[in-house]
Design a protein around this motif. Structure first.
Motif, PDB file in Angstrom:
ATOM      1  N   ASN A   2     -12.537  -0.739   4.814  1.00  0.00           N
ATOM      2  CA  ASN A   2     -12.254  -0.292   6.027  1.00  0.00           C
ATOM      3  C   ASN A   2     -10.921   0.710   6.078  1.00  0.00           C
ATOM      4  OD1 ASN A   2     -14.457  -1.382   7.221  1.00  0.00           O
ATOM      5  ND2 ASN A   2     -13.511  -2.998   8.135  1.00  0.00           N
ATOM      6  N   LEU A   3      -9.887   0.033   5.245  1.00  0.00           N
ATOM      7  CA  LEU A   3      -8.717   0.858   4.895  1.00  0.00           C
ATOM      8  C   LEU A   3      -8.921   2.102   4.321  1.00  0.00           C
ATOM      9  CD1 LEU A   3      -6.194  -1.717   3.978  1.00  0.00           C
ATOM     10  CD2 LEU A   3      -6.184  -0.243   6.145  1.00  0.00           C
ATOM     11  N   SER A   4      -9.973   2.227   3.459  1.00  0.00           N
ATOM     12  CA  SER A   4     -10.325   3.416   2.911  1.00  0.00           C
ATOM     13  C   SER A   4     -10.878   4.500   3.888  1.00  0.00           C
ATOM     14  CB  SER A   4     -11.159   3.385   1.771  1.00  0.00           C
ATOM     15  OG  SER A   4     -12.577   2.885   2.107  1.00  0.00           O
ATOM     16  N   GLU A   5     -11.670   4.113   4.804  1.00  0.00           N
ATOM     17  CA  GLU A   5     -12.453   4.661   5.675  1.00  0.00           C
ATOM     18  C   GLU A   5     -11.425   5.139   6.936  1.00  0.00           C
ATOM     19  OE1 GLU A   5     -15.326   6.165   5.779  1.00  0.00           O
ATOM     20  OE2 GLU A   5     -15.558   5.373   3.604  1.00  0.00           O
ATOM     21  N   LYS A  51      -2.365   4.606   8.561  1.00  0.00           N
ATOM     22  CA  LYS A  51      -1.603   5.508   9.246  1.00  0.00           C
ATOM     23  C   LYS A  51      -2.329   6.313  10.414  1.00  0.00           C
ATOM     24  CE  LYS A  51      -3.380  10.020   7.027  1.00  0.00           C
ATOM     25  NZ  LYS A  51      -2.991  11.011   5.995  1.00  0.00           N
ATOM     26  N   ASN A  52      -3.608   6.086  10.484  1.00  0.00           N
ATOM     27  CA  ASN A  52      -4.420   6.819  11.633  1.00  0.00           C
ATOM     28  C   ASN A  52      -4.304   5.588  12.720  1.00  0.00           C
ATOM     29  OD1 ASN A  52      -4.705   9.017  10.396  1.00  0.00           O
ATOM     30  ND2 ASN A  52      -6.812   8.390   9.558  1.00  0.00           N
ATOM     31  N   ASP A 100      -9.637  -9.615  11.211  1.00  0.00           N
ATOM     32  CA  ASP A 100      -9.473  -8.570  11.890  1.00  0.00           C
ATOM     33  C   ASP A 100      -9.951  -7.610  10.481  1.00  0.00           C
ATOM     34  OD1 ASP A 100      -8.652  -5.946  12.468  1.00  0.00           O
ATOM     35  OD2 ASP A 100      -6.769  -6.720  13.446  1.00  0.00           O
ATOM     36  N   LYS A 101     -11.115  -7.076  10.914  1.00  0.00           N
ATOM     37  CA  LYS A 101     -11.765  -5.904  10.157  1.00  0.00           C
ATOM     38  C   LYS A 101     -11.005  -4.796   9.650  1.00  0.00           C
ATOM     39  CE  LYS A 101     -15.985  -7.962  10.753  1.00  0.00           C
ATOM     40  NZ  LYS A 101     -17.404  -8.317  11.619  1.00  0.00           N
ATOM     41  N   PHE A 157       0.822  -1.257  -0.099  1.00  0.00           N
ATOM     42  CA  PHE A 157       0.012   0.008  -0.202  1.00  0.00           C
ATOM     43  C   PHE A 157       0.876   1.445   0.100  1.00  0.00           C
ATOM     44  CE2 PHE A 157      -2.479  -3.377   1.804  1.00  0.00           C
ATOM     45  CZ  PHE A 157      -3.817  -2.880   1.023  1.00  0.00           C
ATOM     46  N   SER A 158       0.157   2.505  -0.451  1.00  0.00           N
ATOM     47  CA  SER A 158       0.968   3.701  -0.505  1.00  0.00           C
ATOM     48  C   SER A 158      -0.207   4.553   0.062  1.00  0.00           C
ATOM     49  CB  SER A 158       1.516   4.113  -1.926  1.00  0.00           C
ATOM     50  OG  SER A 158       0.423   3.898  -2.724  1.00  0.00           O
ATOM     51  N   GLY A 159       0.148   5.959  -0.245  1.00  0.00           N
ATOM     52  CA  GLY A 159      -0.798   7.034   0.284  1.00  0.00           C
ATOM     53  C   GLY A 159      -0.956   6.868   1.781  1.00  0.00           C
ATOM     54  N   ALA A 160      -2.289   6.937   2.309  1.00  0.00           N
ATOM     55  CA  ALA A 160      -2.467   6.922   3.661  1.00  0.00           C
ATOM     56  C   ALA A 160      -2.437   5.561   4.164  1.00  0.00           C
ATOM     57  CB  ALA A 160      -3.979   7.203   3.777  1.00  0.00           C
ATOM     58  N   ASN A 161      -1.919   4.574   3.455  1.00  0.00           N
ATOM     59  CA  ASN A 161      -2.055   3.288   4.054  1.00  0.00           C
ATOM     60  C   ASN A 161      -0.322   2.823   3.793  1.00  0.00           C
ATOM     61  OD1 ASN A 161      -4.517   2.479   4.978  1.00  0.00           O
ATOM     62  ND2 ASN A 161      -5.069   2.814   2.794  1.00  0.00           N
TER      63      ASN A 161
END
Length: 164
Positions: A155-158, A162-163, A148-149, A114-118
């Motif tokens: 869910n990674l889009s929401e 990184k959060n 693990d949801k 993944f890249s960006g926020a993930n």
């Protein structure tokens, strides 16, 4: 998955998901990866409708509720220009990743970097013929996160990695 005349892939998706050991992954010879951009038109606990674009193709995918390791999945190829327009117009918080496919002991593992926020998240998935199918796990595969949801792409889009 079953190929239908309508060019849709439909059937029962049975998969397991794992984290990847970053140090061993970096040392591994990897085939050319494919860039993915994906977003969700609908995402709830009963179903998701996803749009995906690669460098060459567009797809729309409808997935049902996961029960155990299984869920219904219908995937249709759509024109790339339409996939991009849907992503730009109707989705938010798109996911960007590079997908690698690696054959290990006769099974194809799909590894998403993944890249960006993930950024920093690397996940390996294996699709199975049945929930009880036996398979070997490569040394670069780490903890199973199938149930693990937080690791579901929808869910990674929401709530991006990184959060956490």
């Amino acid at each position: 998955m079953v190929k239908k005349e309508s060019d849709a892939i439909m059937g029962l998706e049975i998969e397991r998901k794992y984290l990847v050991k970053h140090d061993l992954w970096k040392a591994l010879f990897k085939p050319q990866g494919v860039n993915y951009r994906q977003g969700y038109l609908l995402s709830d606990k009963e179903k998701t409708i996803r749009v995906r674009a690669t460098d060459l193709h567009g797809f729309i995918t409808i997935k049902g509720k996961t029960t155990g390791l299984s869920r219904l999945e219908y995937e249709y190829q759509i024109p790339l220009s339409e996939a991009i327009e849907l992503l730009d117009t109707f989705t938010q918080n798109n996911i960007d990743k590079i997908r690698y496919k690696i054959d290990f002991e006769g099974k194809i593992w799909e590894i998403d970097v993944f890249s960006g926020a993930n950024e920093g998240l690397i996940v390996a998935e294996i699709e199975l013929e049945s929930e009880s199918e036996k398979y070997l796990i490569p040394e670069w595969v780490d903890t199973e996160v199938t149930h693990d949801k937080r690791y579901y792409n929808s869910n990674l889009s929401e709530t991006p990695f990184k959060n956490w």
